[in-house]
Design a protein around this motif. Structure first.
Motif, short mmCIF file in Angstrom:
data_model
loop_
_atom_site.label_atom_id
_atom_site.label_comp_id
_atom_site.label_asym_id
_atom_site.label_seq_id
_atom_site.Cartn_x
_atom_site.Cartn_y
_atom_site.Cartn_z
N SER A 198 0.83 -1.21 0.00
CA SER A 198 0.00 0.00 0.00
C SER A 198 0.87 1.26 0.00
CB SER A 198 -0.92 0.00 1.22
OG SER A 198 -1.67 1.19 1.30
N LEU A 199 1.91 1.23 0.82
CA LEU A 199 2.84 2.36 0.88
C LEU A 199 3.58 2.52 -0.45
CD1 LEU A 199 4.00 4.53 2.84
CD2 LEU A 199 5.82 2.89 3.38
N GLY A 200 3.93 1.38 -1.05
CA GLY A 200 4.62 1.40 -2.33
C GLY A 200 3.78 2.03 -3.42
N ILE A 201 2.48 1.69 -3.45
CA ILE A 201 1.57 2.28 -4.44
C ILE A 201 1.47 3.79 -4.23
CG2 ILE A 201 -0.85 2.39 -5.18
CD1 ILE A 201 -1.01 -0.63 -4.54
N SER A 202 1.42 4.21 -2.96
CA SER A 202 1.36 5.64 -2.66
C SER A 202 2.59 6.37 -3.19
CB SER A 202 1.25 5.86 -1.14
OG SER A 202 0.06 5.30 -0.63
N PHE A 203 3.76 5.75 -3.03
CA PHE A 203 4.99 6.36 -3.54
C PHE A 203 5.01 6.42 -5.07
CE2 PHE A 203 7.07 5.80 0.67
CZ PHE A 203 7.63 7.07 0.76
N ILE A 204 4.46 5.36 -5.71
CA ILE A 204 4.39 5.36 -7.18
C ILE A 204 3.64 6.60 -7.67
CG2 ILE A 204 3.23 4.25 -9.14
CD1 ILE A 204 3.97 1.55 -7.97
N PHE A 205 2.49 6.88 -7.07
CA PHE A 205 1.69 8.02 -7.52
C PHE A 205 2.27 9.35 -7.06
CE2 PHE A 205 -1.16 4.58 -8.42
CZ PHE A 205 -1.78 5.01 -9.59
N PHE A 206 2.99 9.34 -5.96
CA PHE A 206 3.71 10.55 -5.53
C PHE A 206 4.78 10.91 -6.56
CE2 PHE A 206 7.47 12.29 -3.29
CZ PHE A 206 6.94 13.52 -2.95
N PHE A 207 5.53 9.89 -7.02
CA PHE A 207 6.57 10.12 -8.02
C PHE A 207 5.97 10.52 -9.36
CE2 PHE A 207 9.17 6.90 -5.42
CZ PHE A 207 9.73 7.91 -4.65
N TYR A 208 4.79 9.97 -9.69
CA TYR A 208 4.12 10.40 -10.92
C TYR A 208 3.73 11.87 -10.83
CZ TYR A 208 3.74 5.67 -12.81
OH TYR A 208 4.03 4.44 -13.31
N GLY A 209 3.29 12.28 -9.65
CA GLY A 209 2.94 13.69 -9.44
C GLY A 209 4.13 14.60 -9.64
N LEU A 210 5.32 14.14 -9.23
CA LEU A 210 6.54 14.92 -9.42
C LEU A 210 6.90 15.06 -10.90
CD1 LEU A 210 8.90 13.52 -6.61
CD2 LEU A 210 7.57 15.64 -6.56
N SER A 211 6.51 14.03 -11.69
CA SER A 211 6.91 13.99 -13.09
C SER A 211 5.92 14.66 -14.04
CB SER A 211 7.11 12.53 -13.53
OG SER A 211 8.03 11.88 -12.68
N LEU A 212 4.67 14.81 -13.59
CA LEU A 212 3.63 15.34 -14.49
C LEU A 212 3.61 16.87 -14.50
CD1 LEU A 212 0.59 13.04 -13.64
CD2 LEU A 212 1.84 13.11 -15.80
N SER A 213 3.40 17.42 -15.68
CA SER A 213 3.25 18.87 -15.80
C SER A 213 1.77 19.24 -15.70
CB SER A 213 3.80 19.37 -17.13
OG SER A 213 3.01 18.89 -18.21
N SER A 214 1.48 20.44 -15.26
CA SER A 214 0.10 20.90 -15.13
C SER A 214 -0.61 20.89 -16.48
CB SER A 214 0.06 22.31 -14.54
OG SER A 214 0.68 22.34 -13.27
N ILE A 244 -4.23 11.60 -2.69
CA ILE A 244 -3.38 12.44 -1.83
C ILE A 244 -1.91 12.41 -2.26
CG2 ILE A 244 -2.49 12.74 0.52
CD1 ILE A 244 -5.26 11.97 1.56
N PRO A 245 -1.31 11.22 -2.48
CA PRO A 245 0.08 11.20 -2.94
C PRO A 245 0.29 11.91 -4.27
CG PRO A 245 -0.56 9.03 -2.16
CD PRO A 245 -1.81 9.85 -2.23
N LEU A 246 -0.67 11.76 -5.20
CA LEU A 246 -0.55 12.41 -6.51
C LEU A 246 -0.58 13.93 -6.36
CD1 LEU A 246 -0.46 11.99 -9.60
CD2 LEU A 246 -2.96 12.06 -9.58
N ILE A 247 -1.53 14.44 -5.57
CA ILE A 247 -1.64 15.89 -5.35
C ILE A 247 -0.38 16.41 -4.65
CG2 ILE A 247 -2.89 17.68 -4.09
CD1 ILE A 247 -5.45 16.08 -4.61
N LEU A 248 0.11 15.64 -3.66
CA LEU A 248 1.32 16.04 -2.93
C LEU A 248 2.51 16.12 -3.88
CD1 LEU A 248 2.32 16.70 -0.08
CD2 LEU A 248 2.88 14.28 0.20
N GLY A 249 2.60 15.14 -4.79
CA GLY A 249 3.68 15.15 -5.77
C GLY A 249 3.59 16.36 -6.70
N LEU A 250 2.36 16.71 -7.12
CA LEU A 250 2.17 17.87 -7.99
C LEU A 250 2.56 19.16 -7.28
CD1 LEU A 250 -1.28 16.89 -9.58
CD2 LEU A 250 0.90 17.10 -10.79
#
Length: 329
Positions: free
Chosen positions: A41-57, A176-182
């Protein structure tokens, strides 16, 4: 010059994970001291956090506006799949195969996967924002549509279950992880880009962990012993036929709608997936603690493994082809 193996190392790793799950289930067993559910579960959260870091608005805005892609993916997931199974009901009604047919309908009515869909689209250089949106919204739509497809054929429909657990999981592991990454993209975006290869390896490791955990549970619950070897072989063949049929149809629909290369990848990858996680949760809601739960999950188990194996090969090849095209420019 040596030719590269047509089978990607990730596919080999998936097979190895399944073998390890069978011979060494201790780490993923229900009584294991290792909190495997929490780790995955934590791993999936990190995956989407890192995707958030990589995605442009801009990429996100363009992805959300692509309504044709969203309609195509969700129609494939919740309409095309069940409609391919329904016509066979008169052939199996009141026979010993009716339960197995019901298991296939259950699989066909389920939402798409989230983590593996997004990871595979990323590997193939597809429309990543579109994949994240469709994979995420699929779980919400499934809460309504999956029971609607099943209830006319399920006698036990009064089992109480709290679907808020799915919403909670969706919000905590993905949104939440995705938004945090963004939000942190301006500070850590360059780091994510620099470590892209390492982050891709992390994505694959988490997928392998989920596969290991899923198969440990299936072996632990003796799901594979509930039917004969001949029936299991028939299931594998039918699952493969269903997958390639939907994959071909979604490809044809994508061409009809004139999707570009990235959208076509997302349409086919997200539109052909079925979620084992949602299947497990929904099976409890629809069938309770009855003895048929194991059989109901069996086609899904086969489909879940095969979809990852097949799509990972396709994703790797498409990703390699795209990188070669970019290198020529």
């Amino acid at each position: 010059m040596l030719k590269k193996s047509p089978i990607d190392t990730f596919v080999i790793a998936i097979v190895i994970s399944i073998v390890i799950a069978y011979f060494f289930p201790q780490l993923g067993a229900s009584d294991s001291p290792v909190p495997m559910n929490f780790i995955s579960s934590l791993g999936i959260s990190f995956i989407f956090f890192f995707y958030g870091l990589s995605l442009s608005s801009e990429a996100i805005r363009n992805g959300l506006k692509n309504w044709k892609l969203h309609v195509s993916v969700q129609a494939s997931t919740f309409v095309l799949f069940p409609l391919l199974i329904l016509p066979f009901f008169p052939l199996v009604k009141d026979t010993s195969y009716e339960l197995l047919w019901l298991a296939f309908l259950f699989m066909a009515a389920l939402p798409s996967t989230v983590s593996s869909s997004v990871v595979m689209v990323s590997m193939a250089k597809g429309n990543l924002p579109g994949a994240i949106f469709n994979a995420s919204i699929s779980g919400i739509i499934g809460i309504i549509l999956t029971p609607l497809w099943m209830l006319p054929f399920v006698k036990q429909s009064d089992v109480a279950f709290d679907f808020s657990a799915i919403y909670f999981q969706l919000i905590t592991e993905i949104v939440i992880p995705l938004i945090l990454g963004l939000l942190l993209r301006r500070f850590l975006g360059a780091w994510a880009l620099k470590n892209k290869k390492t982050l891709n390896k992390f994505d694959k490791f988490i997928i392998l962990l989920i596969i290991y955990k899923s198969f440990v549970k299936s072996f632990e619950d003796e799901i594979f012993s509930s039917v004969s070897l001949l029936e299991m072989a028939a299931m594998v063949v039918l699952v493969l036929i269903l997958f390639f049929l939907v994959y071909s149809l979604t490809g044809w629909i994508g061409k009809l709608l004139k999707f570009n290369h990235a959208d076509q990848i997302t349409n086919q990858f997200c539109g052909t997936k079925k979620s084992l996680v949602h299947g497990t949760v929904f099976s409890e809601a629809l069938f309770g603690q009855t003895s048929i739960v194991g059989i109901m999950l069996l086609p899904l188990m086969f489909y879940h493994a095969l979809q990852i194996l097949i799509i990972s090969v396709i994703a790797t090849n498409k990703g390699r082809e795209q990188m070669e095209r970019e290198a020529k420019l």
